[in-house]
Design an enzyme around this catalytic site. Structure first.
Site, mmCIF file in Angstrom:
data_model
loop_
_atom_site.group_PDB
_atom_site.id
_atom_site.type_symbol
_atom_site.label_atom_id
_atom_site.label_comp_id
_atom_site.label_asym_id
_atom_site.label_seq_id
_atom_site.Cartn_x
_atom_site.Cartn_y
_atom_site.Cartn_z
ATOM 1 N N ARG A 69 42.770 43.691 40.035
ATOM 2 C CA ARG A 69 41.465 43.099 40.340
ATOM 3 C C ARG A 69 41.469 42.281 41.629
ATOM 4 N NH1 ARG A 69 41.463 44.230 35.432
ATOM 5 N NH2 ARG A 69 43.584 43.495 35.588
ATOM 6 N N THR A 70 42.399 41.366 41.738
ATOM 7 C CA THR A 70 42.324 40.427 42.865
ATOM 8 C C THR A 70 42.453 41.175 44.189
ATOM 9 O OG1 THR A 70 43.242 38.711 41.467
ATOM 10 C CG2 THR A 70 43.308 38.312 43.827
ATOM 11 N N LYS A 98 64.119 42.843 52.984
ATOM 12 C CA LYS A 98 65.244 42.625 53.915
ATOM 13 C C LYS A 98 65.640 41.163 53.969
ATOM 14 C CE LYS A 98 63.453 46.169 57.054
ATOM 15 N NZ LYS A 98 62.793 46.342 58.359
ATOM 16 N N ARG A 119 49.474 36.653 47.217
ATOM 17 C CA ARG A 119 49.877 36.443 45.812
ATOM 18 C C ARG A 119 51.394 36.398 45.784
ATOM 19 N NH1 ARG A 119 47.637 39.436 40.522
ATOM 20 N NH2 ARG A 119 46.049 37.867 40.922
ATOM 21 N N HIS A 147 44.820 29.810 40.728
ATOM 22 C CA HIS A 147 44.191 31.075 41.133
ATOM 23 C C HIS A 147 42.713 30.753 41.400
ATOM 24 C CE1 HIS A 147 43.201 35.179 41.528
ATOM 25 N NE2 HIS A 147 43.773 35.680 40.447
#
Ligand code: NCD
Length: 464
Positions: A69-70, A98, A119, A147
């Site tokens: 969703r986000t 890396k 995120r 959030h």
């Protein structure tokens, strides 16, 4: 030696409290305008057409954790605005694999885009990104911290169902400890004057630092402690948010007949718990048949994984898919304000909710204590050279505590050492009036033995 972070160039949205009430209202007004301007005649919550307002802009998605969703609603929002999107959705295929730090990644991506949504599994990662990024950072979820844009969708949905949230009783159910959506949501509810009825799964109560902020910063008061560990919370002035125990709510309900206005369900955040097999309550149509829930809108940030039964989906009180749909207009509105697309921008607003501005203690990572939250970004080996020991020194009444600048967890036991005097003291009260400048003279340690090991001796501050 820690690298020097550049001066903050712009507004970042890391916490819901980085947005003032006015900012939130502006986002809602613009989201509503987009819903009306680009309607889908068959689906009232859906944005159907696109515009070219953002044709000169690029949004970068930097996702170090799974998302549906986000990320997709942010990307859809940017595309609907006529902008472009670049995506790094899998840390295994980005330079993170890396060993590149977040601080370096955002400084690089900041040259490829105009706004970054990020995120990350670590609490406080978004604040670190904001310290280094030359362009605005939007927190799309950092560990179990916050959030904020999910909260915008949640509150927008609630407002459409209930109009005014003052004194409305909003139950929050499930993993209140691990859910970042809950943490942003309760701050917003408290600010709006809603009464919060926590219904935690066993052992998954609100974290102590969130609970403390609700009481001390957002002036929530608690009802009587209940036997089942659920609480019910209400604000003070001008309409006090309260945390009351579920049994208290029962008592209140019998007295006043005031029902639960909304139930916000969350899944067990198993990725944030060492113990994966914990018992977790399930909410279904039968549970919601009780009269106190008869007018309750049922919200869920999704995904659900069994805790909210599909048997409830056809009930008119189920609003979670509508809530998820608002991800597009809400994020269109947020991007629009951040980039100034509609002639309005956050820069012209005095943003942020924080009334109290606490002085900042700032020392290199090798000096003194680190944040006590093991999932805080300061403990990420890759970020080591880029983070510092940064705490807001929060004084409330007689107590002084340290609030990590990144993850906002609190430390309330520590000792204060004077660099010049070479003494240390457990009396944190001596910091009560210290300015950011004055704090440079001190180093904080977790306990006496750490201070002693580092060459300080115990001494009363008055004699120093
Ligand atoms: C939430 C999240 O990632 O915190 N999902 C979302 O963004 N809607 C909730 C969750 O994962 O449980």
């Amino acid at each position: 030696m820690a690298a020097k972070a550049p001066a903050p160039a712009t507004r970042h949205i890391v916490s819901i409290n980085d947005l003032s009430d006015h900012d939130i209202e502006s986002i809602f007004e613009i989201a509503q305008a987009y819903l009306e301007r680009f309607p889908d005649p068959n689906f009232p919550y859906r944005i159907r057409r696109s515009t070219n307002l953002a044709s000169d802009f690029i949004l970068a998605s930097l996702f170090y954790e799974p998302s549906t969703r986000t990320r997709l609603s942010f990307e859809s929002a940017m595309l609907r605005l006529g902008g472009d999107v670049i995506t790094s959705a899998d840390p295994l295929t980005s330079s993170a694999a890396k060993g590149e730090s977040l601080a370096d990644s955002v400084r690089v991506v900041g040259n490829y885009a105009d706004v970054i949504v990020i995120r990350h599994p670590r609490d406080g990662a978004a604040r670190l990104a904001a310290e280094y990024s030359p362009i605005p950072i939007i927190n799309g979820g950092d560990g179990s911290h916050e959030h904020p844009t999910q909260t915008l969708c949640d509150i927008f949905t609630l407002k459409r169902k209930k109009k005014n949230l003052k004194r409305l009783k909003v139950a929050i159910a499930g993993d209140l400890k691990g859910s970042r959506t809950i943490h942003s949501f309760v701050y917003a509810l408290a600010r709006l004057g809603a009464h919060i009825v926590p219904m935690p799964a066993p052992g998954m109560e609100l974290p102590a630092h969130v609970d403390r902020r609700l009481r001390e910063e957002f002036h929530c008061t608690f009802g009587r402690q209940g036997s089942i560990g659920a609480l019910y919370m209400t604000p003070e002035e001008p309409h006090q948010p309260a945390l009351f125990a579920e049994p208290d709510f029962e008592f209140e309900y019998k007295r006043s007949g005031e029902k639960i206005a909304a139930v916000y369900v969350t899944r067990f955040q198993k990725e944030r718990w060492a113990e994966k097999d914990q018992s977790y309550p399930k909410i279904d149509a039968k549970f919601l048949r009780e009269s106190k829930y008869s007018q309750a809108s049922v919200l869920h940030p999704l995904p659900r994984v069994g805790e909210l039964d599909v048997s409830f989906d056809s009930d008119a009180r189920a609003v979670y898919f509508e809530q998820a749909a608002y991800g597009v207009p809400i994020r269109m509105a947020l991007i629009s304000l951040m980039l100034g697309l509609e002639g309005k921008s956050f820069e012209t607003f005095q943003g942020g909710f924080q009334k109290a501005r606490w002085p900042l203690y700032d020392q290199p990572l090798g000096l003194g204590m680190r944040c006590c939250n093991p999932n805080c970004i300061v403990h990420d080996a890759m970020e080591g050279p880029y983070v510092r020991n940064k705490f807001h020194v929060v004084s409330i009444g007689d107590s002084v505590m340290l609030r990590c600048m990144y993850c906002e967890n609190d430390v309330d036991r520590f000792v204060v050492a004077s660099k010049k005097g070479k003494w240390y003291s457990a009396d944190a009260g001596l910091l009560a009036k210290a300015s950011t400048q004055k704090l440079k003279d001190f180093v904080f340690y977790q306990n006496d033995s750490d201070a002693l090991d580092n060459g300080y001796h115990s001494r009363k501050p008055a004699a120093a």
